[in-house]
Design an enzyme around this catalytic site. Sequence first.
Site, PDB file in Angstrom:
ATOM      1  N   ASP A   1       0.843  -1.189   0.000  1.00 18.68           N
ATOM      2  CA  ASP A   1       0.000   0.000   0.000  1.00 18.68           C
ATOM      3  C   ASP A   1       0.882   1.244   0.000  1.00 18.68           C
ATOM      4  O   ASP A   1       1.790   1.356   0.832  1.00 18.68           O
ATOM      5  CB  ASP A   1      -0.898  -0.024   1.247  1.00 18.68           C
ATOM      6  CG  ASP A   1      -2.092   0.893   1.102  1.00 18.68           C
ATOM      7  OD1 ASP A   1      -2.419   1.276  -0.036  1.00 18.68           O
ATOM      8  OD2 ASP A   1      -2.702   1.239   2.131  1.00 18.68           O
TER       9      ASP A   1
ATOM     10  N   HIS B   1      -3.639  13.954   0.587  1.00 15.16           N
ATOM     11  CA  HIS B   1      -3.864  13.057   1.718  1.00 15.16           C
ATOM     12  C   HIS B   1      -2.706  13.127   2.714  1.00 15.16           C
ATOM     13  O   HIS B   1      -2.918  13.268   3.926  1.00 15.16           O
ATOM     14  CB  HIS B   1      -4.045  11.616   1.213  1.00 15.16           C
ATOM     15  CG  HIS B   1      -4.069  10.588   2.289  1.00 15.16           C
ATOM     16  ND1 HIS B   1      -5.095  10.497   3.216  1.00 15.16           N
ATOM     17  CD2 HIS B   1      -3.187   9.603   2.616  1.00 15.16           C
ATOM     18  CE1 HIS B   1      -4.851   9.496   4.052  1.00 15.16           C
ATOM     19  NE2 HIS B   1      -3.697   8.943   3.709  1.00 15.16           N
TER      20      HIS B   1
ATOM     21  N   GLU C   1     -10.369   3.870   3.511  1.00 16.95           N
ATOM     22  CA  GLU C   1      -9.446   4.583   2.635  1.00 16.95           C
ATOM     23  C   GLU C   1      -9.824   4.200   1.205  1.00 16.95           C
ATOM     24  O   GLU C   1      -9.736   3.036   0.825  1.00 16.95           O
ATOM     25  CB  GLU C   1      -7.987   4.234   2.941  1.00 16.95           C
ATOM     26  CG  GLU C   1      -7.568   4.673   4.349  1.00 16.95           C
ATOM     27  CD  GLU C   1      -6.062   4.813   4.546  1.00 16.95           C
ATOM     28  OE1 GLU C   1      -5.299   4.121   3.840  1.00 16.95           O
ATOM     29  OE2 GLU C   1      -5.661   5.625   5.404  1.00 16.95           O
TER      30      GLU C   1
ATOM     31  N   GLU D   1      -9.107   3.841  -2.453  1.00 14.52           N
ATOM     32  CA  GLU D   1      -7.855   3.716  -3.189  1.00 14.52           C
ATOM     33  C   GLU D   1      -8.073   3.020  -4.533  1.00 14.52           C
ATOM     34  O   GLU D   1      -9.112   2.402  -4.765  1.00 14.52           O
ATOM     35  CB  GLU D   1      -6.845   2.885  -2.385  1.00 14.52           C
ATOM     36  CG  GLU D   1      -6.702   3.330  -0.933  1.00 14.52           C
ATOM     37  CD  GLU D   1      -5.504   2.728  -0.222  1.00 14.52           C
ATOM     38  OE1 GLU D   1      -4.724   1.999  -0.879  1.00 14.52           O
ATOM     39  OE2 GLU D   1      -5.358   2.990   0.985  1.00 14.52           O
TER      40      GLU D   1
ATOM     41  N   ASP E   1      -9.199   0.226   1.877  1.00 13.35           N
ATOM     42  CA  ASP E   1      -8.243  -0.177   2.904  1.00 13.35           C
ATOM     43  C   ASP E   1      -8.795   0.236   4.275  1.00 13.35           C
ATOM     44  O   ASP E   1      -8.400   1.261   4.840  1.00 13.35           O
ATOM     45  CB  ASP E   1      -6.909   0.522   2.599  1.00 13.35           C
ATOM     46  CG  ASP E   1      -5.834   0.207   3.626  1.00 13.35           C
ATOM     47  OD1 ASP E   1      -5.833  -0.915   4.152  1.00 13.35           O
ATOM     48  OD2 ASP E   1      -5.001   1.096   3.884  1.00 13.35           O
TER      49      ASP E   1
ATOM     50  N   ARG F   1      -8.357   3.710  13.208  1.00 14.53           N
ATOM     51  CA  ARG F   1      -7.417   4.797  13.499  1.00 14.53           C
ATOM     52  C   ARG F   1      -6.885   4.767  14.920  1.00 14.53           C
ATOM     53  O   ARG F   1      -5.749   5.183  15.176  1.00 14.53           O
ATOM     54  CB  ARG F   1      -8.083   6.144  13.245  1.00 14.53           C
ATOM     55  CG  ARG F   1      -8.581   6.341  11.825  1.00 14.53           C
ATOM     56  CD  ARG F   1      -7.462   6.314  10.826  1.00 14.53           C
ATOM     57  NE  ARG F   1      -7.972   6.510   9.465  1.00 14.53           N
ATOM     58  CZ  ARG F   1      -7.218   6.333   8.378  1.00 14.53           C
ATOM     59  NH1 ARG F   1      -5.950   5.950   8.470  1.00 14.53           N
ATOM     60  NH2 ARG F   1      -7.731   6.533   7.188  1.00 14.53           N
TER      61      ARG F   1
ATOM     62  N   GLN G   1      -4.323   1.937  15.112  1.00 15.50           N
ATOM     63  CA  GLN G   1      -3.166   2.355  14.322  1.00 15.50           C
ATOM     64  C   GLN G   1      -2.312   3.410  15.038  1.00 15.50           C
ATOM     65  O   GLN G   1      -1.078   3.326  15.044  1.00 15.50           O
ATOM     66  CB  GLN G   1      -3.683   2.917  12.988  1.00 15.50           C
ATOM     67  CG  GLN G   1      -2.620   3.272  11.974  1.00 15.50           C
ATOM     68  CD  GLN G   1      -3.219   3.929  10.708  1.00 15.50           C
ATOM     69  OE1 GLN G   1      -4.428   3.871  10.479  1.00 15.50           O
ATOM     70  NE2 GLN G   1      -2.381   4.549   9.917  1.00 15.50           N
TER      71      GLN G   1
ATOM     72  N   LYS H   1      -4.811  -2.122  10.228  1.00 11.20           N
ATOM     73  CA  LYS H   1      -5.151  -2.321   8.819  1.00 11.20           C
ATOM     74  C   LYS H   1      -5.401  -3.789   8.468  1.00 11.20           C
ATOM     75  O   LYS H   1      -6.158  -4.070   7.533  1.00 11.20           O
ATOM     76  CB  LYS H   1      -3.977  -1.851   7.939  1.00 11.20           C
ATOM     77  CG  LYS H   1      -3.537  -0.422   8.159  1.00 11.20           C
ATOM     78  CD  LYS H   1      -4.353   0.523   7.315  1.00 11.20           C
ATOM     79  CE  LYS H   1      -3.694   1.887   7.242  1.00 11.20           C
ATOM     80  NZ  LYS H   1      -4.401   2.755   6.293  1.00 11.20           N
TER      81      LYS H   1
ATOM     82  N   THR I   1      -9.031  -5.852   3.879  1.00 10.54           N
ATOM     83  CA  THR I   1      -8.891  -4.906   2.772  1.00 10.54           C
ATOM     84  C   THR I   1      -9.815  -5.414   1.668  1.00 10.54           C
ATOM     85  O   THR I   1      -9.672  -6.553   1.227  1.00 10.54           O
ATOM     86  CB  THR I   1      -7.435  -4.881   2.261  1.00 10.54           C
ATOM     87  OG1 THR I   1      -6.564  -4.576   3.352  1.00 10.54           O
ATOM     88  CG2 THR I   1      -7.254  -3.845   1.165  1.00 10.54           C
TER      89      THR I   1
ATOM     90  N   GLU J   1     -10.084  12.449   7.284  1.00 12.57           N
ATOM     91  CA  GLU J   1      -9.896  13.752   6.649  1.00 12.57           C
ATOM     92  C   GLU J   1     -11.220  14.490   6.476  1.00 12.57           C
ATOM     93  O   GLU J   1     -11.303  15.693   6.737  1.00 12.57           O
ATOM     94  CB  GLU J   1      -9.234  13.578   5.273  1.00 12.57           C
ATOM     95  CG  GLU J   1      -7.803  13.091   5.327  1.00 12.57           C
ATOM     96  CD  GLU J   1      -7.366  12.553   3.972  1.00 12.57           C
ATOM     97  OE1 GLU J   1      -6.920  13.336   3.131  1.00 12.57           O
ATOM     98  OE2 GLU J   1      -7.483  11.328   3.747  1.00 12.57           O
TER      99      GLU J   1
END
Lengths: 413, 413
Positions: A122, A129, A194, A196, A228, A232, A235, A248, A252, A353
Site C-alpha cells: 500500500d 492526503h 481509505e 484507493e 483499505d 485509526r 493504528q 489495517k 482490505t 480527513e
Amino acid sequence: MTTTSWVDGADSGPYGIDHLPYGVFSTAKDPAMRIGVRIGDQILDLRGLASGTFFLPWIRPAFHEHALNGFMAMGPPAWRLVRHQLTELLSDRRHQDQSATLLTPVAKARMHLPFTVADYVDFYASEEHATNLGRLFRPDSEPLLPNWKHLPVGYHGRAGTVVPSGTPIVRPRGQRKSKDAPVEFGPSARLDIEAEVGFVVGVGTELGTPVNPDDFTEHVFGAVLVNDWSARDIQAWEYVPLGPFLGKSFATSIGHWVTPLDALAGAKAAAPVQDPVPLDYLLESERYGYDLQMSVRWNGTEVSRPPFGGMYWTPAQMLAHMTVNGASLRTGDLYASGTVSGPGPAQRGSFLELTWGGKDPVDLGEGEARTFLEDGDTVIISATARGAEGGEIGLGDVRGTILPAVNLVPLPA
Amino acid sequence: MTTTSWVDGADSGPYGIDHLPYGVFSTAKDPAMRIGVRIGDQILDLRGLASGTFFLPWIRPAFHEHALNGFMAMGPPAWRLVRHQLTELLSDRRHQDQSATLLTPVAKARMHLPFTVADYVDFYASEEHATNLGRLFRPDSEPLLPNWKHLPVGYHGRAGTVVPSGTPIVRPRGQRKSKDAPVEFGPSARLDIEAEVGFVVGVGTELGTPVNPDDFTEHVFGAVLVNDWSARDIQAWEYVPLGPFLGKSFATSIGHWVTPLDALAGAKAAAPVQDPVPLDYLLESERYGYDLQMSVRWNGTEVSRPPFGGMYWTPAQMLAHMTVNGASLRTGDLYASGTVSGPGPAQRGSFLELTWGGKDPVDLGEGEARTFLEDGDTVIISATARGAEGGEIGLGDVRGTILPAVNLVPLPA
C-alpha cells in the site's frame, strides 16, 4: 465508428464493449469458481468458451483455473489477443445465438476474489492526503515529511485478508491509548475507510531485476478499486516505529472486476509536475496517471468524490520504486495507491480527513451524522473513467457493511 | 533409555533421532522437488515412503506435494503420527535395509524453500534489541517507545522475497540521505543482518477469529532460523511514517529445515516476567519461550551468540497479537521474532548493534575488521537447543553471501 454490443443494455452502462473486465464467479446451479468477463449486466463464462475451440490451445488452460493468475501470467500478447477476440464475439451479432448460452446474469452470480493475492503493498501517493494527515497529526511542523517528495512512501499489508467486495467487515478489537489515559482494549471506536485504486501484477520478475517505469504496462494487468479499512485508534497506538499493522490487517476489500489497463487507455492523463525532479529510476518517458472520478457513498449518501488523476506519484513510479532494490514481482502482487484525496473538502478519501479528525461530523441526511463508522453502516466506493472509445466505463464497486465486534477469544482462566 | 538411530553418525550430531526436521530437496538424478526428513547427514525421501503403504492413506497425498504446506495444514494429529512413525522407522534396525534406498546424502541434495510462504510478519520482540536501537537513534529520549511493553510491535514484510539459505544476496540499491547532504542513489553502504527465529503456521483460521495464546501449538507447525537482511541507510530515509519497506524487502533468508515444535519441547524455558502485566488477550496459562543458543559467524568468525530464551514477547503472544483484530491465518504464514539480542555486547543479533552504529568495528581476525557487510562476505546463523531426550539438536543454518550491486535498469533516455 463506435463498437456496440449485442448484449441488451450493455452499450449504455458502465460495462460496455470498451470495458470487458475479468472476474471469478459461481452460481447456485454450478458452484465451481470460474473466470468470466462482464458485459452489461451479464457475465460471459470463459471456462465455457475455453472448453471449445474459441481460444488458441495454449491460452485455454488459463480459463480452467479458479483465479485470473494463470491468464495474467501470460503477459500482454495473450491479454491483447483475448480482449480482441472477446470484443469481436460480443459485438458481432452473428455470434449471439451460440454465445448467449454462456451468459449468466450478474444478479444470479456469486462473485469471488478475482485473483490469488501474492504480496499486497500500500502506497501513500496523494499529496493532499499526506498533507492532511500531517496537519492532523503534527500540527506544529511541516505537514509533509522530508522523504515524501523524493520517493513514493509505501509498506506491505496483509495479503491473506484481502477480501472481495461485499464481504462483511467485523469491527476489529485491539489496544488503544488516549493521551494521559491508561491502555484500553476493545472494539475500535474510530473505524475508517481509505478509498484507493489498486494495480495487479500479471508478469513477475526475477529477484535482483528492478523494473523500469516505462515497462509498467509489460507487467501490470489491470486495476481494481480498493477500500483499505483502517482502525485509526489501533493504528495510532501501534504504528511507531514499524508502521501500520493491526490497524489495517483485519480486512482490505477489492472490487470483483479487474479492469484491464487497455480499457483505461482513454483515461490516461498527464500527472502533476514533480518538484523536485525525482531520481532517474523514477523518471518516465511519458508521465501519466489515470483520470478516474471516484465516489464514496456512506449509507447511500455521496460524501466525497476523490479525483485519482491528481495523484503525485504515478502507478508506474510506484512499480519502479517497489522493485529498485531488486525485490521480485509475482503474478498476483497487488499494490494500491493509498488514500485518494483531492484539494477540495469534498474530495477526501478517508473519514479521518472528511471529518477533520472526528471534529466535523458528516451529514448523511434525515438527521443522521457521522464521524467514524457505526455498526450496520455500508460504504460503497465506485469510479468512472473515459473509455477507450470516448464513452464512460465504471470500475467494479467496492462495498462493505460493518458488523459489530465479537469476542470469540476464550481467555485463559 | 535414549532412542538411537541406525543411520551412521546421526546420534552424535545436531540432526539426531530426537530432531527430524522437514525440508524440500531435489537431486541431479531426480530434479523433482520432494519432501524429506533429515537424519544425520542423510535425507529420508518422504515422497518415496508415501508411494508405499507406510503412511495412512489420508496422509500420503501431502508427501506428493512440492512444499510442506499440505502436511502442515493437516494439524497436530497428523504431525504427531508421522513423527512417531518416522522415529520408529529410523530407530528400529529392522527397517534399515528397506529404508536405506530412500536415503540421500545431504551433500548430494539441492535444498529448496521448505514451504510456500503465505504472509510474512516480522516482530521486534527483544527488549535488548529495541533498547539498543532506541539508544542509537534517539539518544536524548527514553530508549523504549511507550507502546513497546504493551504489545509486540510488528509489521508485514515481503513474502515473495523469502529465499532459502544459500541464495546469494545481491546488495540492494536505493535512496539514502545523510544529514545536511542531498538525496543520493546507489548501492547500500550499510548492509546488515538480523538474526531471528521464525515460526511457521500450519493450521489456519477464519477471518474474525482471534487465536488464544494457549492455542499456539494447535496452529504453529515449527521453527526456522531467519536472516532478515537490512539496508540501514535505505531504511533510515524511507521508514517514516509507514515503517520499513525497501530496506528489508530485497531478501529474507530462512533455513532449509523446519524443526517441528515437538522437537523443541526440551528447550521450553520460562520467559521473562512482564511488567506491566499485559492485557488479558496476551496472557498465557503457561508462559514459555524456547532456549535456543544462536550463533552468528561472519566470514567464519563467530561474532555473536544471541540467546533466544530471553525474548520479552513469546511466540504464543506474537500469534495472539497478530490475530486479535480478527486477521485470519493461512497455512504457510511465517512470523519472525525480530532481531535476537541479549544483554551482553557479544549477544547482539545485528551488526548495527555490534558495531554501535558503525563506530566500533568488529575484528574478524587476520587484520580484517568490519562495520557493515562488504561484497563477498558470508554470514551464517545457526542455533542449538536441548533436544527432547536431553541431547543437543541444531536448527538448520541460514547462510548468505553478498554479491555486488548490479545496475540492470535500462534508464529512460
